[in-house]
Each structure stands twice: as C-alpha cells, then as structure tokens.
Design a protein around this motif. Structure first.
Motif, PDB file in Angstrom:
ATOM      1  N   LYS A 135      24.616 -18.935 -56.215  1.00 51.56           N
ATOM      2  CA  LYS A 135      23.593 -19.741 -56.882  1.00 51.56           C
ATOM      3  C   LYS A 135      22.210 -19.164 -56.557  1.00 51.56           C
ATOM      4  CE  LYS A 135      25.158 -23.475 -54.921  1.00 51.56           C
ATOM      5  NZ  LYS A 135      25.309 -24.895 -54.485  1.00 51.56           N
ATOM      6  N   ILE A 136      21.471 -18.859 -57.605  1.00 52.14           N
ATOM      7  CA  ILE A 136      20.179 -18.207 -57.463  1.00 52.14           C
ATOM      8  C   ILE A 136      19.077 -19.152 -57.949  1.00 52.14           C
ATOM      9  CG2 ILE A 136      18.795 -16.177 -58.007  1.00 52.14           C
ATOM     10  CD1 ILE A 136      21.424 -15.568 -56.516  1.00 52.14           C
ATOM     11  N   GLY A 137      18.145 -19.473 -57.098  1.00 53.71           N
ATOM     12  CA  GLY A 137      17.023 -20.326 -57.480  1.00 53.71           C
ATOM     13  C   GLY A 137      15.993 -19.545 -58.292  1.00 53.71           C
ATOM     14  N   VAL A 138      15.645 -20.062 -59.458  1.00 53.79           N
ATOM     15  CA  VAL A 138      14.664 -19.399 -60.320  1.00 53.79           C
ATOM     16  C   VAL A 138      13.666 -20.423 -60.837  1.00 53.79           C
ATOM     17  CG1 VAL A 138      16.189 -17.512 -61.043  1.00 53.79           C
ATOM     18  CG2 VAL A 138      16.174 -19.653 -62.339  1.00 53.79           C
ATOM     19  N   TRP A 139      12.452 -19.920 -61.198  1.00 51.36           N
ATOM     20  CA  TRP A 139      11.445 -20.764 -61.817  1.00 51.36           C
ATOM     21  C   TRP A 139      11.622 -20.742 -63.333  1.00 51.36           C
ATOM     22  CZ3 TRP A 139       8.273 -17.662 -57.919  1.00 51.36           C
ATOM     23  CH2 TRP A 139       8.195 -18.357 -56.697  1.00 51.36           C
ATOM     24  N   GLY A 140      10.575 -21.030 -64.087  1.00 52.42           N
ATOM     25  CA  GLY A 140      10.652 -21.132 -65.536  1.00 52.42           C
ATOM     26  C   GLY A 140      11.024 -19.830 -66.222  1.00 52.42           C
ATOM     27  N   PRO A 141      11.154 -19.879 -67.554  1.00 52.79           N
ATOM     28  CA  PRO A 141      11.677 -18.738 -68.334  1.00 52.79           C
ATOM     29  C   PRO A 141      10.984 -17.402 -68.075  1.00 52.79           C
ATOM     30  CG  PRO A 141      11.568 -20.688 -69.718  1.00 52.79           C
ATOM     31  CD  PRO A 141      10.920 -21.060 -68.416  1.00 52.79           C
ATOM     32  N   ILE A 142       9.655 -17.376 -68.024  1.00 54.18           N
ATOM     33  CA  ILE A 142       8.955 -16.102 -67.858  1.00 54.18           C
ATOM     34  C   ILE A 142       9.256 -15.481 -66.497  1.00 54.18           C
ATOM     35  CG2 ILE A 142       6.793 -16.941 -66.846  1.00 54.18           C
ATOM     36  CD1 ILE A 142       7.043 -14.434 -69.756  1.00 54.18           C
ATOM     37  N   PHE A 143       9.565 -16.325 -65.490  1.00 52.20           N
ATOM     38  CA  PHE A 143       9.895 -15.830 -64.152  1.00 52.20           C
ATOM     39  C   PHE A 143      11.338 -15.322 -64.074  1.00 52.20           C
ATOM     40  CE2 PHE A 143       6.518 -18.938 -63.437  1.00 52.20           C
ATOM     41  CZ  PHE A 143       5.661 -18.263 -62.587  1.00 52.20           C
ATOM     42  N   GLN A 144      12.113 -15.590 -65.117  1.00 51.59           N
ATOM     43  CA  GLN A 144      13.517 -15.199 -65.102  1.00 51.59           C
ATOM     44  C   GLN A 144      13.763 -13.816 -65.695  1.00 51.59           C
ATOM     45  OE1 GLN A 144      15.991 -18.340 -66.773  1.00 51.59           O
ATOM     46  NE2 GLN A 144      14.735 -19.927 -65.799  1.00 51.59           N
ATOM     47  N   LEU A 145      12.708 -13.180 -66.204  1.00 53.13           N
ATOM     48  CA  LEU A 145      12.868 -11.852 -66.791  1.00 53.13           C
ATOM     49  C   LEU A 145      13.449 -10.859 -65.795  1.00 53.13           C
ATOM     50  CD1 LEU A 145       9.588 -11.510 -68.870  1.00 53.13           C
ATOM     51  CD2 LEU A 145      11.911 -11.341 -69.770  1.00 53.13           C
ATOM     52  N   GLN A 146      12.842 -10.772 -64.621  1.00 49.73           N
ATOM     53  CA  GLN A 146      13.321  -9.817 -63.628  1.00 49.73           C
ATOM     54  C   GLN A 146      14.707 -10.173 -63.091  1.00 49.73           C
ATOM     55  OE1 GLN A 146       9.254 -10.152 -62.123  1.00 49.73           O
ATOM     56  NE2 GLN A 146       9.573  -8.189 -61.120  1.00 49.73           N
ATOM     57  N   PRO A 147      14.980 -11.451 -62.748  1.00 50.14           N
ATOM     58  CA  PRO A 147      16.336 -11.771 -62.305  1.00 50.14           C
ATOM     59  C   PRO A 147      17.400 -11.428 -63.341  1.00 50.14           C
ATOM     60  CG  PRO A 147      14.846 -13.574 -61.771  1.00 50.14           C
ATOM     61  CD  PRO A 147      14.067 -12.609 -62.611  1.00 50.14           C
ATOM     62  N   ARG A 148      17.150 -11.774 -64.598  1.00 49.40           N
ATOM     63  CA  ARG A 148      18.140 -11.471 -65.644  1.00 49.40           C
ATOM     64  C   ARG A 148      18.350  -9.961 -65.777  1.00 49.40           C
ATOM     65  NH1 ARG A 148      19.598 -15.895 -68.381  1.00 49.40           N
ATOM     66  NH2 ARG A 148      18.212 -17.708 -68.329  1.00 49.40           N
ATOM     67  N   ALA A 149      17.256  -9.219 -65.771  1.00 46.59           N
ATOM     68  CA  ALA A 149      17.361  -7.764 -65.901  1.00 46.59           C
ATOM     69  C   ALA A 149      18.076  -7.160 -64.696  1.00 46.59           C
ATOM     70  CB  ALA A 149      15.971  -7.159 -66.044  1.00 46.59           C
ATOM     71  N   HIS A 205      10.913  -4.680 -57.294  1.00 46.71           N
ATOM     72  CA  HIS A 205      10.384  -3.327 -57.498  1.00 46.71           C
ATOM     73  C   HIS A 205      11.233  -2.279 -56.790  1.00 46.71           C
ATOM     74  CE1 HIS A 205       8.593  -3.275 -53.463  1.00 46.71           C
ATOM     75  NE2 HIS A 205       7.981  -4.417 -53.715  1.00 46.71           N
ATOM     76  N   ASP A 206      12.037  -2.694 -55.811  1.00 50.00           N
ATOM     77  CA  ASP A 206      12.939  -1.753 -55.147  1.00 50.00           C
ATOM     78  C   ASP A 206      14.148  -1.404 -56.010  1.00 50.00           C
ATOM     79  OD1 ASP A 206      11.416  -1.539 -52.857  1.00 50.00           O
ATOM     80  OD2 ASP A 206      12.469  -3.158 -51.808  1.00 50.00           O
ATOM     81  N   TYR A 207      14.349  -2.140 -57.102  1.00 49.51           N
ATOM     82  CA  TYR A 207      15.497  -1.920 -57.983  1.00 49.51           C
ATOM     83  C   TYR A 207      15.051  -1.442 -59.366  1.00 49.51           C
ATOM     84  CZ  TYR A 207      17.975  -4.358 -54.299  1.00 49.51           C
ATOM     85  OH  TYR A 207      18.493  -4.711 -53.057  1.00 49.51           O
ATOM     86  N   GLY A 208      13.885  -0.789 -59.403  1.00 45.45           N
ATOM     87  CA  GLY A 208      13.401  -0.221 -60.657  1.00 45.45           C
ATOM     88  C   GLY A 208      12.862  -1.246 -61.626  1.00 45.45           C
ATOM     89  N   LEU A 209      12.499  -2.428 -61.126  1.00 48.11           N
ATOM     90  CA  LEU A 209      12.019  -3.497 -62.002  1.00 48.11           C
ATOM     91  C   LEU A 209      10.637  -3.974 -61.547  1.00 48.11           C
ATOM     92  CD1 LEU A 209      15.367  -5.450 -62.409  1.00 48.11           C
ATOM     93  CD2 LEU A 209      14.155  -4.216 -64.198  1.00 48.11           C
ATOM     94  N   ASN A 210       9.733  -3.013 -61.467  1.00 45.04           N
ATOM     95  CA  ASN A 210       8.372  -3.367 -61.075  1.00 45.04           C
ATOM     96  C   ASN A 210       7.644  -3.997 -62.256  1.00 45.04           C
ATOM     97  OD1 ASN A 210       6.098  -3.508 -59.352  1.00 45.04           O
ATOM     98  ND2 ASN A 210       5.247  -1.681 -60.339  1.00 45.04           N
ATOM     99  N   PHE A 211       7.364  -5.294 -62.159  1.00 47.40           N
ATOM    100  CA  PHE A 211       6.583  -6.018 -63.162  1.00 47.40           C
ATOM    101  C   PHE A 211       5.253  -6.407 -62.505  1.00 47.40           C
ATOM    102  CE2 PHE A 211       9.740  -7.932 -66.416  1.00 47.40           C
ATOM    103  CZ  PHE A 211      10.531  -6.801 -66.383  1.00 47.40           C
ATOM    104  N   PRO A 212       4.266  -5.514 -62.492  1.00 47.24           N
ATOM    105  CA  PRO A 212       3.005  -5.845 -61.818  1.00 47.24           C
ATOM    106  C   PRO A 212       2.407  -7.115 -62.394  1.00 47.24           C
ATOM    107  CG  PRO A 212       2.742  -3.921 -63.240  1.00 47.24           C
ATOM    108  CD  PRO A 212       4.200  -4.217 -63.176  1.00 47.24           C
ATOM    109  N   GLU A 213       1.837  -7.928 -61.543  1.00 48.78           N
ATOM    110  CA  GLU A 213       1.430  -9.271 -61.947  1.00 48.78           C
ATOM    111  C   GLU A 213      -0.053  -9.354 -62.308  1.00 48.78           C
ATOM    112  OE1 GLU A 213       5.289 -10.267 -59.512  1.00 48.78           O
ATOM    113  OE2 GLU A 213       3.343 -10.114 -58.519  1.00 48.78           O
ATOM    114  N   GLU A 214      -0.909  -9.797 -61.397  1.00 44.93           N
ATOM    115  CA  GLU A 214      -2.294 -10.114 -61.773  1.00 44.93           C
ATOM    116  C   GLU A 214      -3.066  -8.963 -62.398  1.00 44.93           C
ATOM    117  OE1 GLU A 214      -1.565 -13.635 -59.231  1.00 44.93           O
ATOM    118  OE2 GLU A 214      -1.083 -11.524 -58.987  1.00 44.93           O
TER     119      GLU A 214
END
Length: 332
Positions: A135-149, A205-214
């Motif tokens: 079971k993985i705790g996630v926030w709203g849809p936009i925060f789920q992009l990296q977990p899903r990927a 970002h250690d798994y090739g999924l760097n989504f820089p934020e601010e």
C-alpha cells in the motif's frame, strides 16, 4: 580538471554589479506582486530575504509578497492580475498551459525533485522491488504522475491509498510507504522519533524520473508588456537565494518573522532543515550558482511526455514558448 565552483558571496556581488535599466532609477519603482504556492516558510526563503534586504527595490521593483496556500491559489492570482509573479511546479505550469492559461516559466529554481517515498525497515522493505503488492500513500492526481510512472517502469503492482498532508497514516502503518517532500514531511517523520537508519527513502530522481518542482511563472502578457521587469524580478530573486544560503541564521530570522506575521506555527529547527534541502535541490547541475534558474530542456520534455501519456495535457508546448530565459547572463 573539473569546473571550479564560484563562492556564493562572489556570485552575489557580481549579480549586484549587473547594470540596472533606466527604469531602476530612484523614484521610478514599478509596483508588482508575487505569490508563492504556500504560506511563508524556508521553501521560499530567497524571496523573503530579497524583499527584506532591498534587492527588489535595487532592481526597480516595489514588491508585495502575497501569502499563498489552498485558499489563495497562485494560478488564480496570476490570471486575475492580483499577482504578476508566482511559483508553480513544472507539472502545474504545463497543466495550466494545457487548460489555455498562458503561463510562461522565466526561471526553474528547483533542479531536482524533492518528492519521495518513505518506508520503514521494520516492515521488511529494503529495496524498491519490495514494494510489490504494498500500500502506497499518495496525494492528489498531479502528485501521482511520478509514482505511476515509477511502478509502471519497474513492472510493480501496488495499491494507491490517498493520504493527507499529515504523516499520521504512515506512522500508524496505514500504508507501507508514504509520499513525502524531502524538505518537509521527511523531516517531520524524523521528528517523531524515527531515526534515518530506521527508514528507507526512495527518491524518484534516482530512478530516471526527475520532475523538477518550483519555478517562477508569469503570464505571457506580463512578459510581453515588460520583459525588463520580469528579468529584474529574476535577478533580485537569485540574489535573495544566494544571500540566504550564505547567511543561514539571518535568513531564518527573516523566515520566522514572516511566519509569525502570518500566524503560522513552525519551529526554527524544521525551517533550517528546509532551507538546507532547498540549497541541495536548487544547485544547478553545472555546480555553479551562476546558472541558477535554468530549465533544462530534457527535464521539461520528460515531464511533458509523461503528462501527455497520462492524459493531463493533450499536446506538448514548444519549449521556447513555455520557457523564457531570464537567467542573469541572458537578462537584458
């Protein structure tokens, strides 16, 4: 021989020495407003420091900082004209652009994603593969992009559980791994009494999924009407961040003052952790603070392509229309 890093204090001095425009003369200050995504905290220390130290005024801007947060979304303030500048995550900027709101990134302040998953070693989790079936705790849809990927990339089958911004669900073992921001929730977890060696962190970002934020965003019309103002805001903000990183205790004094004025409870220890992590996240890949604010096109395309694949946007905007280079070297 590798590129020699320039001391922060020297960079700040060089930025201060950049020639001001005619509009920067005393008596010709331009009024502008800026809104960060959240309430005052060290995540935005550079902007509060720049205001307190007079860096915006030295660049010809009479700036007001508006308190952000759920009740005052930055995108609404931009579109209504209440604010000319805002910080947004890169994925949020792309989402807004896809909705027809013409935001433009004028500086990508965060270079690495702070979003992470945290698990307890006591649960038997040691590697990312151990999350299979968990079971993985996630926030709203936009925060789920990296977990899903991530889980799609690794071929892992997990169960997403919506979590609040509290870490209580994780502490009570309601989830096997929780979403956290490195500069915020992770430190909150540590402050509950768990030690780092009792936890297993997984950084996207250690798994090739760097989504820089601010990043710093404006509307197209603001940029077109006054590009000098936009680049002046960028210059002053960079000076604020460099000063904050070079004068940590003074920066924390300024942050704590703004927290008190906003009636937001916070501890100095937590704010110091946050400022330190922002330094880590904002250091450009070149290793030189002179490149602060650069949006790397490969990072942009990575985020945009996954957002398009997941249905958040229909088309990927041209990089040159989405980002305007207002870094000090490029600024007019």
């Amino acid at each position: 021989m590798g590129r020699r890093k320039m001391p922060l204090c020297l960079i700040a001095l060089l930025l201060w020495a950049l020639p001001a425009s005619a509009d920067d003369a005393p008596g010709s200050l331009k009024k502008a407003a800026f809104i960060p995504q959240w309430v005052p905290q060290a995540q935005f220390a550079g902007y509060y420091v720049a205001l307190e130290k007079g860096f915006y005024r030295s660049h010809g801007i009479d700036l007001t900082i508006i308190c952000g947060g759920p009740a005052n979304p930055p995108a609404d303030c931009l579109t209504s004209g209440q604010a000319q500048f805002a910080t947004l995550w890169l994925c949020t900027g792309l989402e807004l652009r896809g909705q027809g709101i013409p935001v433009v990134n004028i500086a990508q302040m965060a270079q690495r994603s702070a979003l992470m998953l945290v698990a307890k070693k006591a649960s038997g989790i040691r590697s990312i593969e151990d999350l299979q079936g968990k079971k993985i705790g996630v926030w709203g849809p936009i925060f789920q992009l990296q977990p899903r990927a991530l889980f799609q990339k690794l071929g892992l089958d997990v169960r997403f559980i919506r979590q609040s911004y509290s870490v209580n669900l994780f502490l009570r073992d309601g989830v096997d791994a929780a979403s956290a921001m490195w500069y915020n929730e992770y430190h909150t977890i540590l402050n509950t009494g768990l030690n780092p060696d009792e936890l297993v962190p997984f950084f996207y970002h250690d798994y090739g999924l760097n989504f820089p934020e601010e990043g710093i965003y404006v509307l197209e019309q603001t940029l077109q009407a006054d590009p000098a103002l936009c680049c002046a805001f960028m210059r002053a903000s960079v000076e604020g961040w460099i000063y904050a990183f070079d004068h940590v205790e003074e920066a924390l004094d300024i942050v704590m003052k703004n927290l008190r004025e906003a009636h937001v409870p916070a501890t100095r220890v937590h704010q110091k952790w946050m400022l330190g992590r922002m330094r880590d996240l904002m250091l450009p890949p070149s290793g030189s603070w002179a490149d602060m604010g650069t949006l790397i096109e490969a990072d942009y395309l990575r985020v945009a392509e996954i957002m398009q694949k997941e249905g958040f946007i229909d088309a990927i905007p041209e990089f040159t229309t989405f980002h305007e280079d207002c870094t000090p070297d490029a600024a007019p």
